[in-house]
Motif scaffolding. Sequence first.
Motif: not given
Length: 324
Positions: A29, A32-33, A35-36, A61, A280-281, A284
């Motif tokens: 998380n 990914l967060q 990057q978001r 990732l 979100s993914s 993943v």
Amino acid sequence: MDGIHTLWSAPRPSGQPDLPALELLLLANSVLQWQRWNGRALLYCDGVYARYLDRLGLLALWDSVDTATIALASRLQADPRVFFPLGRTVAMMATPVPFVTLDCDLVVWRSLAGELLPGEIAFTHWESTRPSFWYPPPHLLCRPPGYQLDLSRNWALNAANVSVTYFGSDEVRDAYTSELIRFAAGNPRLPFPDGGATPELLFAEQRLLPVIAHEHNVPVRTLIDGVSQGGPMVGDWDPQGVADQPVGLTHGWYFKKSLPPGHPRRIRMMRELTDALLASSPAVAGQLTRLGVIPDPDAPPSQADGPSPRPQADGPSPRPQADG
């Protein structure tokens, strides 16, 4: 804005990584967060961690992976069991300003663009340096030969919690990393049996930063209002909150080890991190499900956060202790 994670195997007693399920959920998380909401996610790690993450199917990732820089940390003649964030220190030296460093168990759920200003320093929150076991007067700390402690510096300043740290100033980054290394190299401090942070580590990593920024007349700001007094809350911030997190930061912190498997708050945290990852993914989340990281909703609570996942057939080894 580039955000950097660092993973260095040298501080681990076994020398082998093996992240428990909660820590893998936090890490996925976190990447990914970031990057978001904020930009590229960069990983500095050694070959041991790179192979581990690759076998888990998670190495891709990050937008960039550097396995060379962190080797410099092993040449600093500092005990990695005491100064275990030195991998982050050498990564900071190698990364062009501006950038943000992120603990691997910290998730940023919002944009920080309006709070990270050129020429400034920002960090998660203040920590009180009122004399305590963790922050004793600096002259009582173990120091390496040749390190001169200047008592005229402003040691009355509170310390910086560096779980998220923004460097918008080259001069502060350079002065801070240089002095941190000078304090760590050759320091005779022995590690605690449980591998926890020593007062020497907190001095080097968290107390020096505000002092150096002050000396360079560089403004500092915090992402969270409040001063930690050593308890589980900082102001109104509950670090374990995920779905109900009003300040947009979740930190596994010491809770990831202090909350035993089956504890309701641990189970809730894992469930909410899983829900966020599914949203979100899904790809993943699917990979973590195949690894057994994402718990079966029908499993008894005691099995919801079991030992570290075993990678597929060619995956790494046995289960060492949890990461620091």
